[in-house]
Design an enzyme around this catalytic site. Structure first.
Site, short mmCIF file in Angstrom:
data_model
loop_
_atom_site.label_atom_id
_atom_site.label_comp_id
_atom_site.label_asym_id
_atom_site.label_seq_id
_atom_site.Cartn_x
_atom_site.Cartn_y
_atom_site.Cartn_z
CG HIS A 96 -1.66 1.21 1.33
ND1 HIS A 96 -3.04 1.30 1.03
CD2 HIS A 96 -1.23 2.58 1.91
CE1 HIS A 96 -3.61 2.54 1.42
NE2 HIS A 96 -2.57 3.30 1.70
CD GLU A 97 1.59 3.89 3.64
OE1 GLU A 97 1.76 4.93 3.10
OE2 GLU A 97 0.52 3.68 4.35
CG HIS A 131 0.43 9.03 -7.16
ND1 HIS A 131 -0.61 9.35 -6.30
CD2 HIS A 131 0.18 9.50 -8.06
CE1 HIS A 131 -1.52 10.16 -7.01
NE2 HIS A 131 -0.78 10.53 -8.24
CG HIS A 189 0.23 6.52 -0.73
ND1 HIS A 189 -0.71 7.02 -1.28
CD2 HIS A 189 -0.20 5.93 0.40
CE1 HIS A 189 -1.51 6.93 -0.51
NE2 HIS A 189 -1.49 6.26 0.43
#
Length: 710
Positions: free
Chosen positions: A496-497, A503, A500
């Site tokens: 998940h992290e 991104h 980010h």
């Protein structure tokens, strides 16, 4: 996620009008933030930075940017995009450096000195930000450009940036009367002070709320590594001969899944539930009540019916009604599943030879028993196949390489702020340097709870900077000499992290305001939650799920159990998030004329109106420790985790329909989502990739709440 966002906003486009910084201490002459770092990617000089450098750097940075912005506002030349908008983007470089570095260290590795810096600087930054947005000369230049925007021959990114600037000025109060601007300044200063106070109180409360155990027998059920970690945590606090179970940020605690002693479970849950409600220095309730009331007053001053309406003006959802309608669609299927799960928990308690009604501290233990019985899945069997370093290199990095062609090399020559932190250089598909990424995975008493990503350096072609990003989590640190074996939930957090991080690393913007993760709250979690899907992709999973001692792959039978069990307990998992999202919206739809709320009564009344089983499934965060909404920029935005889940499940359904894990698919996602920042509105951006508007069907199907393949 993106804990430095509020600081970065201030650093990019702020000035001071009518406010003077205090003289910088003598140390400022050699301040390491005055010039750009000479390290690769302009990474922070943690080898040179001392705690005493931050406050002088903030003051110097604000003073320097004040002069830059005042020069823009007073420029006798007619406003142009370059001498006004681009000039503001170029301003504040020193303030940008110190803001982003301090935010990262303060969240993950604070101390009393940094706490004092935060308390002193937060209101000054709020004043600094107000000064730019409330300066009539500067707004007049922005307004004139905005009025003439059709004739300026701007490219797409420039046009978007001008639109965003105009929105931000108006939203920040640029069109208020002088008297109302004075009121707004006072509100913003007080709000920033309260947000800092909440954060510091919560850190105190969370540390104090750790469960101290004097009898090892009370820890029955924990594996030896967890007991060793508890002993190490106790030693770190000077509690020889005891064991300490530190609290994580959420209501439920990991140890509740295996602790056999019901009194210990109750004590741990109660410590978590009441951590910030003990009437001591860590009690946050008075702070919360004032924050909610002042936010409502600010919204009214700016012409909005409530703070949620004020916040959502530039989000994908746009209005509180749209958010409530979206959440309402999730409730029926979730409640039906919760009822089935409660019956399963009660049955498991009886099978265990016990005769009591389940309480929240019983759920995790007996849910795990149901999971084992239904799927024959034991977490102790699973963890040996998830060694943290292997998951990172052969899972997280491997998936990114397969999708996007990027590669990673550890850099041990880059200084860090704590010995637990690791740094990797990232190379693009053509071998060119792309970014640096830091990983800080282990729990510490001086680290905020949860997991997040942000930037030490943001990407911008205008400024000539490449991304320096970091991922932070709160995994249990193993005892010395022991492997870092993690749960599959922790594995998912890593993916998940890193979503980010991707991104941020793939940002390809000219202007920093639009770059990377500088997007709406209900869009920013889309890339991260999308990246979670690759943790269970067959190719990726087989590459990292290997026994830490033998290197043997996880047996297929165990893999199948994990995949089947992934949809287990979804009434609970979704329910605790829905209640937190609704609690957030309830706090931020308080009307401005309403009196200051009694936190306990307000929360209890909110829980009664949820339409879900809140007795057995407590909210993921209570008001008193809801860090996301009181200090981390998610006010009226916690629903974003659910909204973006709708987006990410729809996007993954597209991937599955087009061949799954391929470079071609990854490149399309990078080109159309990950690299676009805020260069266009989110609805058109998503539709361009997906081909239509999202709906909740893939989301409910993925969670197993409606039949069919995801």
């Amino acid at each position: 996620m993106n804990r430095a966002a509020w600081l970065r906003t201030a650093a990019i486009v702020t000035c001071l009008a009518g406010w003077s910084a205090a003289p910088a201490p003598a140390r400022a002459a050699a301040n390491p933030f005055q010039a750009a770092s000479t390290l690769p990617f302009q990474a922070p000089r943690f080898d040179l930075i001392h705690d005493g450098d931050y406050q002088p750097a903030f003051l110097l940075g604000m003073k320097a940017q004040r002069a830059e912005i005042q020069a823009i506002a007073r420029n006798p030349a007619a406003p142009t995009f370059d001498n006004t908008i681009a000039a503001m983007e170029r301003s504040g470089r020193m303030l940008d450096r110190v803001s982003e570095t301090f935010a990262g260290v303060y969240q993950a590795n604070t101390n009393p000195t940094l706490d004092k810096v935060q308390a002193a600087v937060a209101p000054l930054l709020a004043q600094h930000q107000d000064a730019i947005y409330l300066d009539p000369r500067l707004f007049a230049r922005v307004q004139s450009l905005y009025a003439a925007r059709a004739t300026l021959k701007l490219d797409g990114e420039q046009a978007q940036l001008l639109e965003v600037y105009h929105q931000q000025f108006v939203h920040a109060g640029a069109q208020l009367s002088d008297a109302d601007k004075v009121t707004l300044r006072h509100l913003n200063t007080r709000l920033s002070t309260l947000e800092t106070l909440f954060q510091q109180k919560l850190l105190t409360a969370t540390k104090a709320g750790a469960l101290v155990v004097s009898d090892k027998a009370a820890l029955a059920g924990l594996d030896p590594a967890a007991i060793d970690a508890a002993a190490s945590a106790a030693q770190g606090r000077g509690l020889t001969g005891k064991w300490v179970l530190p609290l994580q940020n959420t209501t439920q605690q990991p140890a509740l899944q295996t602790l056999e002693n019901r009194d210990t479970r109750k004590a741990l849950f109660t410590n978590s539930w009441l951590r910030a409600e003990r009437g001591d220095a860590g009690d946050t309730r008075a702070t919360i009540a004032e924050l909610a009331q002042l936010r409502a007053q600010k919204a009214a001053l700016l012409g909005y019916p409530d703070y949620a309406s004020y916040v959502l003006y530039d989000q994908m959802a746009r209005t509180p009604d749209a958010v409530q309608h979206f959440i309402a669609q999730l409730v029926p299927a979730t409640l039906a599943e919760q009822k089935r799960e409660v019956a399963d928990i009660q049955s498991a308690i009886r099978k265990d030879g016990k005769d009591f009604q389940p309480e929240p501290w019983d759920w995790q233990l007996y849910a795990e028993q149901v999971r084992k019985a239904r799927y024959d899945l034991d977490q102790d069997q699973v963890k040996p196949y998830f060694e943290l370093d292997t998951v990172l290199r052969d899972g997280v990095f491997f998936a990114a390489n397969q999708l996007y062609g990027i590669s990673f090399k550890e850099r041990k020559d880059i200084p860090v702020y704590n010995p637990d932190v690791r740094v990797f250089e990232v190379s693009d598909k053509d071998g060119s340097p792309l970014a640096l990424v830091y990983f800080d995975y282990f729990k510490r008493d001086n680290k905020n709870g949860g997991a997040w990503m942000s930037n030490f350096v943001g990407q911008s072609h205008l400024l000539g900077t490449k991304p320096v990003v970091y991922n932070v989590a709160n995994f249990t640190k193993p005892a010395a000499g022991q492997p870092a074996l993690i749960s599959f939930e922790d594995v998912t957090t890593m993916f998940h992290e890193f979503g980010h991080a991707l991104h941020g690393m793939f940002a390809d913007q000219t202007y920093p305001t639009l770059s990377g993760t500088a997007v709406a709250r209900d869009f920013v979690e889309f890339p991260s939650q999308f990246n979670e899907h690759w943790a269970l992709d067959p190719i990726v999973f087989a590459h990292y799920a290997k026994h830490y001692q033998t290197g043997a792959p996880m047996p297929q039978a165990l893999v199948d159990k994990i995949k089947k069990a992934a949809r287990f307990n979804q009434g609970y998992a979704l329910g605790e998030i829905i209640t937190a999202a609704k609690l957030d919206m309830n706090w931020h739809t308080i009307k401005p004329a309403a009196p200051q709320q009694d936190v306990d009564r307000f929360e209890a009344a909110s829980m009664d109106r949820m339409g879900l089983d809140t007795k057995d499934v407590p909210t993921r965060y209570r008001s008193s420790y809801f860090l996301h909404i009181w200090a981390n920029g998610y006010a009226a935005g916690y629903y974003a985790y659910l909204w973006t889940e709708m987006l990410d499940d729809a996007a993954f359904a597209w991937f599955r329909a087009h061949g799954g894990l391929t470079r071609e698919n990854g490149q399309k996602f990078r080109d159309m989502i990950l690299s676009r920042g805020h260069t266009q509105d989110y609805g058109p951006m998503f539709r361009a990739f997906y081909g239509k508007d999202p709906d909740i069907t893939p989301m409910l199907r993925h969670r197993g709440l409606i039949p069919g393949d995801e």
